[in-house]
Design a protein around this motif. Structure first.
Motif, PDB file in Angstrom:
ATOM      1  N   LYS A  87      83.771  29.631 -23.877  1.00  0.00           N
ATOM      2  CA  LYS A  87      83.221  29.124 -22.616  1.00  0.00           C
ATOM      3  C   LYS A  87      81.704  29.005 -22.725  1.00  0.00           C
ATOM      4  O   LYS A  87      81.034  29.832 -23.337  1.00  0.00           O
ATOM      5  CB  LYS A  87      83.604  30.064 -21.474  1.00  0.00           C
ATOM      6  CG  LYS A  87      85.110  30.163 -21.246  1.00  0.00           C
ATOM      7  CD  LYS A  87      85.418  31.133 -20.124  1.00  0.00           C
ATOM      8  CE  LYS A  87      86.917  31.194 -19.846  1.00  0.00           C
ATOM      9  NZ  LYS A  87      87.665  31.709 -21.003  1.00  0.00           N
ATOM     10  N   PRO A  88      81.125  27.957 -22.115  1.00  0.00           N
ATOM     11  CA  PRO A  88      79.669  27.785 -22.200  1.00  0.00           C
ATOM     12  C   PRO A  88      78.947  28.897 -21.456  1.00  0.00           C
ATOM     13  O   PRO A  88      79.434  29.428 -20.453  1.00  0.00           O
ATOM     14  CB  PRO A  88      79.449  26.420 -21.540  1.00  0.00           C
ATOM     15  CG  PRO A  88      80.626  26.225 -20.638  1.00  0.00           C
ATOM     16  CD  PRO A  88      81.780  26.894 -21.347  1.00  0.00           C
ATOM     17  N   ASP A  89      77.749  29.263 -21.983  1.00  0.00           N
ATOM     18  CA  ASP A  89      76.944  30.293 -21.309  1.00  0.00           C
ATOM     19  C   ASP A  89      76.487  29.814 -19.933  1.00  0.00           C
ATOM     20  O   ASP A  89      76.366  30.590 -18.990  1.00  0.00           O
ATOM     21  CB  ASP A  89      75.735  30.651 -22.170  1.00  0.00           C
ATOM     22  CG  ASP A  89      76.132  31.339 -23.474  1.00  0.00           C
ATOM     23  OD1 ASP A  89      77.192  31.987 -23.487  1.00  0.00           O
ATOM     24  OD2 ASP A  89      75.403  31.203 -24.468  1.00  0.00           O
ATOM     25  N   THR A  90      76.219  28.522 -19.840  1.00  0.00           N
ATOM     26  CA  THR A  90      75.787  27.936 -18.572  1.00  0.00           C
ATOM     27  C   THR A  90      76.804  26.888 -18.157  1.00  0.00           C
ATOM     28  O   THR A  90      77.006  25.905 -18.872  1.00  0.00           O
ATOM     29  CB  THR A  90      74.396  27.279 -18.722  1.00  0.00           C
ATOM     30  OG1 THR A  90      73.463  28.254 -19.188  1.00  0.00           O
ATOM     31  CG2 THR A  90      73.937  26.720 -17.388  1.00  0.00           C
ATOM     32  N   PRO A  91      77.472  27.062 -17.014  1.00  0.00           N
ATOM     33  CA  PRO A  91      78.468  26.069 -16.575  1.00  0.00           C
ATOM     34  C   PRO A  91      77.827  24.707 -16.374  1.00  0.00           C
ATOM     35  O   PRO A  91      76.645  24.579 -16.029  1.00  0.00           O
ATOM     36  CB  PRO A  91      78.975  26.660 -15.244  1.00  0.00           C
ATOM     37  CG  PRO A  91      78.642  28.110 -15.305  1.00  0.00           C
ATOM     38  CD  PRO A  91      77.378  28.207 -16.106  1.00  0.00           C
ATOM     39  N   HIS A  92      78.614  23.688 -16.567  1.00  0.00           N
ATOM     40  CA  HIS A  92      78.142  22.320 -16.364  1.00  0.00           C
ATOM     41  C   HIS A  92      78.250  21.894 -14.909  1.00  0.00           C
ATOM     42  O   HIS A  92      77.709  20.846 -14.523  1.00  0.00           O
ATOM     43  CB  HIS A  92      78.943  21.346 -17.227  1.00  0.00           C
ATOM     44  CG  HIS A  92      78.780  21.575 -18.702  1.00  0.00           C
ATOM     45  ND1 HIS A  92      77.578  21.464 -19.351  1.00  0.00           N
ATOM     46  CD2 HIS A  92      79.690  21.938 -19.646  1.00  0.00           C
ATOM     47  CE1 HIS A  92      77.734  21.716 -20.636  1.00  0.00           C
ATOM     48  NE2 HIS A  92      79.008  22.011 -20.844  1.00  0.00           N
ATOM     49  N   PRO A 124      78.105  23.090 -10.661  1.00  0.00           N
ATOM     50  CA  PRO A 124      77.660  24.131  -9.721  1.00  0.00           C
ATOM     51  C   PRO A 124      78.849  24.791  -9.034  1.00  0.00           C
ATOM     52  O   PRO A 124      79.909  24.174  -8.857  1.00  0.00           O
ATOM     53  CB  PRO A 124      76.804  23.351  -8.716  1.00  0.00           C
ATOM     54  CG  PRO A 124      77.358  21.960  -8.760  1.00  0.00           C
ATOM     55  CD  PRO A 124      77.772  21.728 -10.186  1.00  0.00           C
TER      56      PRO A 124
END
Length: 287
Positions: free
Chosen positions: A2-7, A9
């Protein structure tokens, strides 16, 4: 991963969605429970009928008649093993790790059962004793005897390293099954399946969801014991990762043998009957 920062909001009700409490997928209160007292009492006066020593970085097959006990013991040093089980008379009925996990959880211990594949879905074996039951879950969320990993295999090894390695547990079990049954290697391989990782200490990262392992707490003399509910053919690989403290598929990890023992009780456990095949009619809504 999973990405560290979601794409995307978070929506306004994100906290409420996350706060929904979970439920158990498969409540097992209605399952017939094994009579552990009867099973353990049947060990008194048992007689050893077979013993197999699994060499390091290799596998061996063995048979366990219904109503007998199987014990896997660490000898020589910390070592994990990958266990396959089949109906001795029908290789298409084999251990179903995914359904076992759904019913009993990610790690198995005394009183848990190893369930077979569809369409039979019945207990193949019941765990009757576990010398590592004291370990529980550690501070990292890891425990022993998992049904979440698959088995180290040459295909994933080639994918990740580009190398050819032939003593992964998948290959070990393939060679052992071919030797035990006379099947050609490519046919035997189709029957090798996801395993019970005996003695392996594993879990999941809460941050990334990745599969984790650490040095097994197993020591020489530790054992995991089973009761055979039907006639079984088993395969056990002494993993080339040794205690799995660092890597799989290794020629450098310290590896040790595993001992397999089969015991015949003086008489069957009180009230025990070998389980029948699952009673679902297999119509799948077509009637």
């Amino acid at each position: 991963m999973k990405p560290d920062t979601p794409h995307h909001p978070a929506p306004a009700d994100a906290a409420a969605r996350k706060a929904v409490p979970p439920v158990v997928c498969y409540p097992v209160e209605s399952l017939p429970q094994p009579d552990l007292a009867a099973l353990q009492a049947a060990r008194a006066g048992w007689r050893k009928t077979a013993e197999v020593l699994v060499p390091p970085r290799d596998a061996r097959c063995f048979t366990v008649p219904a109503g007998h006990f199987l014990r896997i013991t660490s000898v020589g040093g910390p070592q994990v093993g990958d266990l396959n089980l089949w109906n001795a008379a029908d290789l298409s009925e084999r251990f179903y790790s995914g359904k076992t996990r759904a019913l009993h959880g990610t790690h198995l211990s005394t009183g848990d059962r190893m369930w077979s594949s569809f369409p039979t879905l019945r207990p193949l074996a019941t765990i009757t004793d576990d010398s590592l039951d004291w370990y529980g879950f550690d501070a990292f969320g890891l425990s022993v005897h998992d049904v979440i990993g698959t088995r180290c295999d040459p295909y994933t090894n080639t994918l990740l390293t580009g190398g050819q390695y032939h003593h992964c547990c998948h290959s070990n079990l393939t060679r052992a099954l071919a030797a035990a049954t006379g099947l050609p290697l490519h046919q035997a391989e189709t029957h090798v399946h996801d395993v019970l990782n005996v003695f392996m200490c594993t879990g999941f990262s809460r941050q990334t969801g990745q599969y984790l392992m650490k040095a097994s707490p197993v020591r020489p003399g530790d054992y995991l014991e089973f009761f055979a509910e039907i006639d079984l053919l088993g395969g056990l690989s002494a993993c080339p990762g040794g205690d799995c403290s660092s890597e799989h598929s290794s020629d450098t990890a310290a590896c040790h043998p595993l001992r397999i023992e089969v015991f015949a009780p003086q008489s069957p456990p009180a009230g025990w009957v070998s389980p029948q095949r699952n009673s679902y009619d297999r119509s799948h809504g077509s009637r």
